[in-house]
Design an enzyme around this catalytic site. Structure first.
Site, PDB file in Angstrom:
ATOM      1  CE  LYS A  35       5.297   6.985  -5.484  1.00  0.00           C
ATOM      2  NZ  LYS A  35       5.482   8.379  -5.102  1.00  0.00           N
ATOM      3  CD  GLU A  92      -2.861   1.129   0.105  1.00  0.00           C
ATOM      4  OE1 GLU A  92      -3.759   0.291   0.099  1.00  0.00           O
ATOM      5  OE2 GLU A  92      -2.687   1.961  -0.811  1.00  0.00           O
TER       6      GLU A  92
HETATM    7  N1  HSE Z   1       9.797  10.404  -3.264  1.00  0.00           N
HETATM    8  C1  HSE Z   1       8.414  10.117  -3.216  1.00  0.00           C
HETATM    9  C2  HSE Z   1       7.601  11.390  -3.428  1.00  0.00           C
HETATM   10  C3  HSE Z   1       8.102   9.506  -1.866  1.00  0.00           C
HETATM   11  O1  HSE Z   1       8.160  12.475  -3.424  1.00  0.00           O
HETATM   12  O2  HSE Z   1       6.403  11.301  -3.626  1.00  0.00           O
HETATM   13  C4  HSE Z   1       6.765   8.870  -1.855  1.00  0.00           C
HETATM   14  O3  HSE Z   1       6.733   7.784  -2.698  1.00  0.00           O
END
Ligand code: HSE
Ligand code: NAP
Length: 428
Positions: free
Chosen positions: A207, A131
């Site tokens: 993602k 998650e």
């Molecule tokens: N480096 C990522 C961001 C951390 O700035 O969203 C969260 O995945």
């Protein structure tokens, strides 16, 4: 009361410390909600002596995360080190082989090795939960795999990198430069160990690839994500976009088209008045569209200690409760392979270029665009600075291929430097 659920936590940085803190501070609440104690058997990080602001002396210590993953007193291996390969992958594979469930926040590892890891875990009767890997504290994987499981998903999109959104919104709000804001994002704990993953759009691309797999029942395909970072965005672009009623966001879109699965993560102009346009700072927003439910909008902190640890704990709690789901929402061996469709859906584009002050310069640009089938919707020229003037053009809907053809054909004697092209995304 059932047996305690015993964790081994590898990685005691921003996220790992947050998880230890919740387990220590919320022990009673966790036990009440799961019917069993959640305990930490042992931890691992690179430096044993570092003061991390949480007491660790109650727990065992392993220098080697693989050894931690194999310990007999560990039921769930919690991987919070990061990195697509190396110790994170070695230890995750060791945990599965040793019969442990895995919870991770590591989108890089799963976007690249997710299919193989999921197949190994499912063959061994183990689960991999992640998650925290997508949009930090927002329970988006849970929403897709559970709450929206009865829907045919048509599109998933959103702002999924807190660092980029922080930099872009703060550039506009404070008129500060990129470097100062990058340093602030670091202080807030948003940055990946390799910050190019953030500003290059790679982290958000990881993602998006995970979301697309669950949304469309396809094998995760990070190589199929069209990627572009925010490094070329200037205050001038931000101001010009604002002038025309837009904000610039690093926007991810995944949709199944007639030509295959389109996955892109790139800077886009979105209407300033839209929920995506109004998203400030490190906040993330994910929009999911399903045939039965319509549109769902999820918004919240996408990074940082508390929000990310909150997401890790939701996975740990599911395992403690006995909820066991396949990694990508259906058995990994049933996921299909989708053809990658590059920017299949046409859109209007914002173009910024420096045009030299010569008779016929603008006509030449319009002709090159016209020859490539790109039609101009709006145009604005600002005052000349020395020998050139910034010109902004908004095109009618076109494909990226036609636009790239036009940009490649621009006459260098009238267009100075590289033109900037940013897609305008039509979002509600
Ligand atoms: N480096 C990522 C961001 C951390 O700035 O969203 C969260 O995945
Ligand atoms: P971090 O602050 O850099 O911490 C990484 C931790 O891993 C450190 O404790 C480090 O040890 C340890 N580590 C690194 N290599 C190791 C090795 N070979 N053996 C043992 N330990 C090792 O990272 P983070 O921000 O917490 O991120 C962790 C994971 O969560 C990453 O996958 C990241 O992408 C993901 N994530 C982070 C956020 C966020 O907001 N930060 C949000 C979502 C997802 P030392 O401390 O001793 O150096």
């Amino acid at each position: 009361m059932s047996e305690p659920l015993r964790l081994g936590i590898a990685g005691l940085g921003t996220v790992g410390v947050g998880v230890v803190r919740i387990i220590r501070q919320q022990a009673a609440l966790l036990e009440a909600r799961t019917g069993r104690k959640i305990t930490i058997s042992a931890v691992s990080a690179r430096s044993k002596d570092k003061d991390r602001g949480v007491p660790l002396s109650d727990y065992g210590w392993e220098d080697d995360p693989v050894a931690l993953a194999k310990r007999d007193d560990v039921d769930v291996f919690v991987e919070l080190m990061g990195g697509d390969d190396g110790p994170a992958k070695d230890a995750t594979e060791a945990a599965i082989a040793a019969g442990k469930d895995v919870v991770t926040a590591n989108k890089a590892m799963l976007a690249i090795h997710g299919q193989a890891l999921a197949e190994a875990a499912e063959a061994a009767g183990r689960v991999i939960r992640y998650e925290a890997a997508v949009a930090g504290g927002i329970p988006v994987m849970k929403a897709l795999t559970e709450g929206l499981a009865g829907n045919d998903i048509s599109r998933v999109m959103g702002v999924m990198n807190g660092t980029c959104n922080y930099i872009l919104t703060q550039m506009q709000a404070t008129r500060q430069g990129y470097n100062a804001l990058f340093a602030e994002a670091d202080k807030l704990g948003y940055l990946e160990a390799d910050p190019n993953l953030d500003v290059g759009g790679i982290d958000a691309g990881h993602k998006l690839a995970l979301l697309a797999s669950v949304a469309f029942g396809t094998q995760v395909n990070f190589d199929g994500v069209e990627l572009e970072g925010i490094q070329k965005i200037t205050l001038e672009d931000i101001d010009a976009a604002d002038d025309m009623g837009y904000r610039i966001k690093l926007l991810g879109v995944a949709q199944m088209t007639g030509r295959g699965l389109e996955q892109r993560m790139s800077p886009c102009l979105v209407p300033s008045t839209s929920p995506l346009g109004q998203l400030e700072g490190g906040t993330n927003m994910v929009v999911i569209e399903g045939d039965a439910v319509g549109q769902i909008v999820l918004r919240g902190a996408g990074a940082g200690e508390g929000p990310t640890a909150s997401a890790v704990m939701s996975d740990v709690i599911d395992i403690a409760r006995g909820l066991r789901l396949p990694t990508f929402g259906q058995p990994a061996t049933t996921l299909t392979t989708a053809r990658a469709a590059l920017a299949a859906v046409p859109a209007p584009y914002y173009l910024r270029m420096q045009l030299v002050d010569k008779p016929g310069a603008l006509a030449k640009v319009a002709a090159v665009l016209g020859d490539a089938g790109v039609s101009i919707d709006r145009m604005r020229q600002y005052g000349h600075q020395d020998t050139a003037a910034p010109v902004l053009i908004v095109t009618h809907k076109t494909t990226r291929t036609a636009l790239d053809e036009a940009l490649a054909g621009m006459d260098k004697s009238v267009v100075q430097g590289e033109p900037v092209a940013i897609r305008i995304e039509e979002v509600d």
